[in-house]
Design an enzyme around this catalytic site. Structure first.
Site, PDB file in Angstrom:
ATOM      1  CG  HIS A 167      27.532  52.619 -11.195  1.00  0.00           C
ATOM      2  ND1 HIS A 167      28.259  52.171 -12.272  1.00  0.00           N
ATOM      3  CD2 HIS A 167      26.267  52.175 -11.377  1.00  0.00           C
ATOM      4  CE1 HIS A 167      27.452  51.489 -13.071  1.00  0.00           C
ATOM      5  NE2 HIS A 167      26.238  51.472 -12.550  1.00  0.00           N
ATOM      6  CD  GLU A 270      28.046  49.251 -10.114  1.00  0.00           C
ATOM      7  OE1 GLU A 270      27.125  49.651  -9.383  1.00  0.00           O
ATOM      8  OE2 GLU A 270      27.852  48.757 -11.241  1.00  0.00           O
TER       9      GLU A 270
END
Ligand code: BG6
Length: 298
Positions: A167, A270
């Site tokens: 992320h 991400e």
């Protein structure tokens, strides 16, 4: 981890120390770049290629406390991305980012590439959410690129399904001057607007809250940052989905660990196995997802 022993063992390769909130950080410095990895979450909090500002964004309001996910850097979301409908009370983005990982190895390839390998093999405190036997390995190579490889091995007797994400929060100069390329023609789920399902046409510009989960996204994305005068390439292997996220104004204000104006200088792109890109890992098998980040000044 015994810090003194670690520093003796890996002298000249990297060093470990206790940092904010009593958390342990591994610091890497070589001829190409410097980086920091927090052992809680195997969380890369900084990656600075020589002569550039940090490629990663860390929140000035991040809470440094064992068990609380850090805001910024590269949270490792595993064994699920976002909410897990089977565990509505379970932690968002899985459990790996809340746990302290072990350092398995540190190695160097010449004077400009250092690889720190971290591992996680149990989920203390979260057994009600994850009952499978597994081995998780995260290899972080700090060089003129930052390469992160997350490998899940199923050590049990039954298959399990995971979703996951690296992320990554990128540091940008001014979000209104950022262009993201690489998603043209790809279908995505829009989590904050309508229609929910759409197809990206052209370049992504951010001028409102964006929370999009792309499928068929197996190639490179490029973040063109006009203010910092650089382009960040996010390449990948073994992943077919990507998430683009910026909370914009109202959500920044709602998040306690996020500065109100934080949305102006960050953007998440991400590398994931998210939503339809969920993967089954059979007993004895491994699944690897790799993200390669390269930042070049214009
Ligand atoms: C993104 C999600 O990946 O992470 C967003 O798509 C979410 O929906 C964001 O808000 C941040 O999640 P968290 O749990 O770190 O606050």
């Amino acid at each position: 981890m015994d810090i003194e022993e670690f520093n003796k063992k890996y002298a000249g390769k990297c060093s470990a120390s206790i940092g904010k909130g009593g958390l342990t950080f591994v610091k890497v410095q070589n001829d190409a770049a410097t980086a920091e990895i927090c052992l809680m979450g195997a969380h890369v909090t900084s990656y600075i290629p020589k002569g550039q500002p940090d490629v990663l964004w860390m929140s000035s309001e991040a809470v440094y406390k064992e068990g609380t996910p850090l805001r910024g850097g590269v949270p490792v979301c595993w064994p699920w991305f976002s909410k897990n409908t089977a565990f509505p009370d379970g932690p968002t983005h899985g459990v790996a980012r809340n746990l302290v990982w072990d350092v398995k190895d540190v190695s160097c390839d010449g004077s400009a590439a250092t690889t720190v390998t971290l591992s996680l093999s149990a989920v203390p405190g979260y057994e009600q959410f994850w009952k499978y036997a597994f081995a998780l390995e995260f290899k972080v190579t700090v060089a003129s690129s930052l390469t992160m490889a997350l490998k899940t091995t199923n050590l049990g007797k039954e298959p399990f399904v995971i979703t996951e994400a690296l992320h990554t929060y990128f540091n940008v100069g001014d979000i209104t001057k950022v262009a993201v390329e690489g998603f043209d023609g790809l279908p995505f789920l829009n989590k904050v607007g309508t229609p929910a399902n759409s197809v990206r046409k052209g370049t992504i510009f951010i001028d409102q809250e964006v929370d999009e989960v792309y499928q068929n996204a197996s190639g490179k994305a490029v973040i063109k940052d006009a203010s910092l005068g650089r382009s960040i390439t996010v390449d990948k292997r073994g992943s077919n989905s990507s998430v683009v996220w910026n909370p914009w104004i109202a959500k920044s204000q709602r998040m306690a660990d996020f500065p109100n104006d934080g949305y102006k200088t960050m953007l998440c792109v991400e590398t994931a196995h998210a939503n339809e890109d969920a993967r089954t890992v059979a007993p004895g098998e491994s699944l690897e997802m790799v993200c390669i980040i390269t930042s070049k000044q214009d």
